[in-house]
Design a protein around this motif. Structure first.
Motif, mmCIF file in Angstrom:
data_model
loop_
_atom_site.group_PDB
_atom_site.id
_atom_site.type_symbol
_atom_site.label_atom_id
_atom_site.label_comp_id
_atom_site.label_asym_id
_atom_site.label_seq_id
_atom_site.Cartn_x
_atom_site.Cartn_y
_atom_site.Cartn_z
ATOM 1 N N SER A 1 -6.317 -0.053 -6.957
ATOM 2 C CA SER A 1 -5.606 -1.287 -6.631
ATOM 3 C C SER A 1 -5.568 -2.233 -7.821
ATOM 4 N N ASP B 1 0.859 -1.178 0.000
ATOM 5 C CA ASP B 1 0.000 0.000 0.000
ATOM 6 C C ASP B 1 0.896 1.228 0.000
ATOM 7 N N THR C 1 -8.578 5.444 -3.874
ATOM 8 C CA THR C 1 -7.707 4.263 -3.836
ATOM 9 C C THR C 1 -7.826 3.469 -5.132
ATOM 10 N N THR D 1 -1.736 -7.862 -3.727
ATOM 11 C CA THR D 1 -2.410 -6.667 -4.226
ATOM 12 C C THR D 1 -1.577 -5.424 -3.953
ATOM 13 N N THR D 2 -1.503 -4.564 -4.934
ATOM 14 C CA THR D 2 -0.825 -3.276 -4.805
ATOM 15 C C THR D 2 -1.877 -2.172 -4.800
ATOM 16 N N ARG D 3 -1.814 -1.304 -3.801
ATOM 17 C CA ARG D 3 -2.791 -0.211 -3.683
ATOM 18 C C ARG D 3 -2.076 1.126 -3.647
#
Length: 226
Positions: free
Chosen positions: A218, A162, A216, A186-188
């Motif tokens: 993601s 994140d 946001t 997961t990339t946020r």
């Protein structure tokens, strides 16, 4: 003023014609990068003909992408797909294009190659630390001179994180999301203010799932582009 005389302009009763709008530079960069990453052949029409996008195309060719340019604003790219990029035989020159340098840094972070990015004198003075720092947190190894180009990227196995950039930037967001495609998990990116969403739109055009909820954005790793 004596040489000027009054002119009367009468409006036309009807105007007909066609206007061709030049290709958008920001969108062109992203389509070139994703086309090089995707499986199969991507054909782009309306491509920007400026030097910045030419720098992106030249760098991708040095990484093994096969390209054909039948006209100034058209290009076909045979993507590398699961094969990944080939190690370049020389430094990748981004010219004066900060978009090329920052986004390509994000792309290279997830590939098992070692590549040095550089640029002209002006670009070498511009800061890259806002991209280098999150990519390093994800697992890439990037060495640079005081957070500026030239920068050597040693890509490899990445982990999704994140990130909340202090300064809103579509380039920083895009670099992180591009790396996120190759990361585990997961990339946020949590933005302080909304930035342009060219990258998110392009991801979806290439078949990737990207989720935008409020500020946001993601993306899950391991997705294949086509």
């Amino acid at each position: 003023m004596g040489q000027f005389r009054d002119r009367v302009v009468h409006p036309a009763r009807r105007v007909r014609g066609r206007v061709v709008v030049p290709g958008d530079k920001s969108i062109s960069h992203r389509l070139l990068l994703l086309g090089a990453l995707a499986a199969g052949t991507t054909r782009i029409r309306g491509l920007s003909t400026g030097d910045d996008c030419r720098s992106t195309a030249t760098c991708l060719a040095a990484l093994g992408s096969t390209m054909d340019r039948p006209s100034a604003d058209e290009m076909s790219i045979v993507g590398r797909g699961t094969a990944g990029f080939a190690p370049p035989s020389a430094d990748l020159d981004a010219g004066n294009s900060g978009t090329t340098a920052r986004l390509l840094m994000g792309v290279l972070a997830g590939h098992s190659v070692v590549a040095t990015l550089t640029g002209d004198e002006s670009l070498r003075r511009r800061p890259m630390i806002r991209v280098i720092e999150p990519l390093t947190r994800m697992g890439a190894t990037i060495s640079s001179a005081d957070g500026r180009l030239p920068a050597t990227v040693r890509g490899g196995r990445l982990t999704g994180i994140d990130v909340a950039p202090e300064v809103p930037s579509a380039q920083v967001k895009s670099a992180i999301l591009l790396a996120g495609l190759r990361a585990e998990g997961t990339t946020r990116v949590i933005e302080r203010a909304r930035t342009r969403d060219h990258t998110e739109i392009a991801f979806r055009q290439f078949g990737a799932v990207v989720v935008a909820e409020g500020l946001t954005v993601s993306v899950d790793g391991g997705q294949r582009l086509s």
